[in-house]
Design a protein around this motif. Structure first.
Motif, PDB file in Angstrom:
ATOM      1  N   ALA A 200      59.865  50.701 101.792  1.00 22.73           N
ATOM      2  CA  ALA A 200      58.828  51.303 101.412  1.00 22.73           C
ATOM      3  C   ALA A 200      58.673  51.231 100.095  1.00 22.73           C
ATOM      4  O   ALA A 200      57.262  51.854 100.098  1.00 22.73           O
ATOM      5  CB  ALA A 200      59.672  52.549 101.946  1.00 22.73           C
ATOM      6  N   ALA A 201      59.543  51.696  98.402  1.00 21.06           N
ATOM      7  CA  ALA A 201      58.835  51.024  97.610  1.00 21.06           C
ATOM      8  C   ALA A 201      58.324  50.487  96.858  1.00 21.06           C
ATOM      9  O   ALA A 201      57.178  50.369  96.616  1.00 21.06           O
ATOM     10  CB  ALA A 201      60.137  52.073  96.668  1.00 21.06           C
ATOM     11  N   ARG A 202      58.329  49.703  97.441  1.00 26.58           N
ATOM     12  CA  ARG A 202      57.787  48.116  96.868  1.00 26.58           C
ATOM     13  C   ARG A 202      56.649  48.015  98.226  1.00 26.58           C
ATOM     14  O   ARG A 202      55.925  47.739  97.347  1.00 26.58           O
ATOM     15  CB  ARG A 202      59.082  46.935  97.282  1.00 26.58           C
ATOM     16  N   MET A 203      56.770  48.408  99.377  1.00 30.30           N
ATOM     17  CA  MET A 203      55.117  49.018  99.458  1.00 30.30           C
ATOM     18  C   MET A 203      53.932  49.661  98.693  1.00 30.30           C
ATOM     19  O   MET A 203      52.740  50.162  99.336  1.00 30.30           O
ATOM     20  CB  MET A 203      55.160  48.933 101.239  1.00 30.30           C
ATOM     21  N   GLY A 204      54.642  50.453  98.136  1.00 30.41           N
ATOM     22  CA  GLY A 204      53.969  51.470  97.346  1.00 30.41           C
ATOM     23  C   GLY A 204      53.991  53.058  98.866  1.00 30.41           C
ATOM     24  O   GLY A 204      53.211  53.760  98.522  1.00 30.41           O
ATOM     25  N   MET A 205      54.716  52.851  99.371  1.00 32.07           N
ATOM     26  CA  MET A 205      54.847  54.207  99.934  1.00 32.07           C
ATOM     27  C   MET A 205      55.579  55.453 100.307  1.00 32.07           C
ATOM     28  O   MET A 205      56.932  54.774  99.647  1.00 32.07           O
ATOM     29  CB  MET A 205      55.293  53.441 101.872  1.00 32.07           C
ATOM     30  N   LYS A 206      55.311  56.411 100.288  1.00 32.56           N
ATOM     31  CA  LYS A 206      56.629  57.542 100.886  1.00 32.56           C
ATOM     32  C   LYS A 206      57.474  56.554 102.001  1.00 32.56           C
ATOM     33  O   LYS A 206      57.411  56.165 103.072  1.00 32.56           O
ATOM     34  CB  LYS A 206      56.391  58.769 100.984  1.00 32.56           C
ATOM     35  N   LEU A 210      56.519  55.540 105.810  1.00 32.04           N
ATOM     36  CA  LEU A 210      57.013  54.090 106.592  1.00 32.04           C
ATOM     37  C   LEU A 210      57.954  54.576 107.871  1.00 32.04           C
ATOM     38  O   LEU A 210      57.333  53.720 109.040  1.00 32.04           O
ATOM     39  CB  LEU A 210      57.711  53.114 105.945  1.00 32.04           C
ATOM     40  N   LYS A 211      58.290  55.500 107.827  1.00 29.38           N
ATOM     41  CA  LYS A 211      59.093  55.475 109.189  1.00 29.38           C
ATOM     42  C   LYS A 211      58.877  56.254 110.289  1.00 29.38           C
ATOM     43  O   LYS A 211      58.295  55.679 111.408  1.00 29.38           O
ATOM     44  CB  LYS A 211      60.655  56.755 108.447  1.00 29.38           C
ATOM     45  N   THR A 212      57.457  56.960 110.099  1.00 25.14           N
ATOM     46  CA  THR A 212      56.635  58.012 111.052  1.00 25.14           C
ATOM     47  C   THR A 212      55.562  56.130 111.446  1.00 25.14           C
ATOM     48  O   THR A 212      55.447  56.156 112.981  1.00 25.14           O
ATOM     49  CB  THR A 212      55.332  58.375 110.210  1.00 25.14           C
ATOM     50  N   ARG A 213      55.341  55.516 110.610  1.00 23.45           N
ATOM     51  CA  ARG A 213      54.418  54.548 111.300  1.00 23.45           C
ATOM     52  C   ARG A 213      55.519  53.257 112.169  1.00 23.45           C
ATOM     53  O   ARG A 213      54.692  53.047 113.238  1.00 23.45           O
ATOM     54  CB  ARG A 213      54.313  53.659 109.545  1.00 23.45           C
TER      55      ARG A 213
END
Length: 257
Positions: A200-206, A210-213
């Motif tokens: 998630a961090a690499r993707m720039g997401m919280k 990422l878990k919700t997606r």
């Protein structure tokens, strides 16, 4: 029936990559099932928390530091485990790393590192432990694959390694079955761990985003947790799973393959 297959006999299990995440959950579950567990990871000190958790719960565990991709280190580690706990007859090859990159940017070092830990490591550990299993007339080998084995963007190295483990698993099942040894693979889907948090961090997401997606695409409408994998490993390591071998169990909240 060999002495080691009598009910109540405490088996010795090795879990690699067991200092955290899925490996830690598997080690704790196998200990709860009555196994004495070697908690193996690259740095012995990082294993101590898991060992302490197991011993506080009344189990038996040993911290072992080893690089599974190093043949000499693997030999020494298994010798130490056999001497201190007893002959290991359950092996969970869980140690793994990611070095994600798109193919055109992936370096040979990123490829080799992933292959060495997942594939070479599982091969070396299995080869070293199978002698103890054949002597006992009982063995359970569980390799950690992944849904990424079916292909995953940015993970050519990881996907190839995890697919390779499936072929390795099926071949070991064919070769060692007559000695009372089964070999199976568990292929997790999205599991909530430090590794997926790093993704998630690499993707720039919280991480929660990422878990919700991810959960939106999973039939059971949630992401997995390490205990989901530990339950599956517990079954495959059990006495009752003796007629299950060469199988790939996708633990991913829905059908995969």
């Amino acid at each position: 029936m060999s002495p080691s297959s009598h009910p109540g006999h405490r088996r010795i299990a090795i879990v690699t990559g067991a200092a955290r995440g899925i490996g830690a959950a598997v080690a704790q579950r196998l200990a709860a099932d009555g196994h004495a567990v070697a908690v193996l990871d690259l740095d012995e000190d990082t294993c101590q928390n898991v060992v302490d958790t197991i011993t506080r719960a009344g189990g038996t565990a040993l911290a072992v530091g080893a690089d599974v991709s190093n043949g000499t280190a693997v030999e020494k580690a298994v010798d130490k485990i056999a001497a201190k706990l007893g002959a290991p007859t359950v092996l969970v090859n869980n140690a793994g790393v990611t070095r994600d990159n798109l193919l055109f940017k992936m370096t040979a070092a990123e490829w080799d590192t992933v292959m060495n830990v997942h594939l070479r490591g599982s091969f070396l550990m299995t080869r070293e432990v199978q002698g103890h299993m054949t002597e006992a007339g009982f063995g359970r080998i569980i390799n950690l694959s992944s849904v990424s084995a079916l292909g995953n963007r940015g993970q050519a190295n990881y996907a190839a390694a995890k697919a390779g483990l499936q072929g390795f698993t099926k071949t070991v099942a064919l070769e060692l079955g007559k000695f009372g040894i089964t070999a199976n693979a568990v292929a997790p889907g999205f599991i909530e761990t430090e590794m997926t948090a790093a993704t998630a961090a690499r993707m720039g997401m919280k991480f929660h985003e990422l878990k919700t997606r991810a959960a939106a695409d999973i039939p059971v409408a949630r992401v997995g947790v390490p205990d989901d994998i530990a339950h599956a490993v517990s079954f495959l390591a059990s006495e009752g799973a003796g007629f299950v071998s060469g199988q790939i169990l996708y633990v991913a909240g829905g059908p995969k393959a």
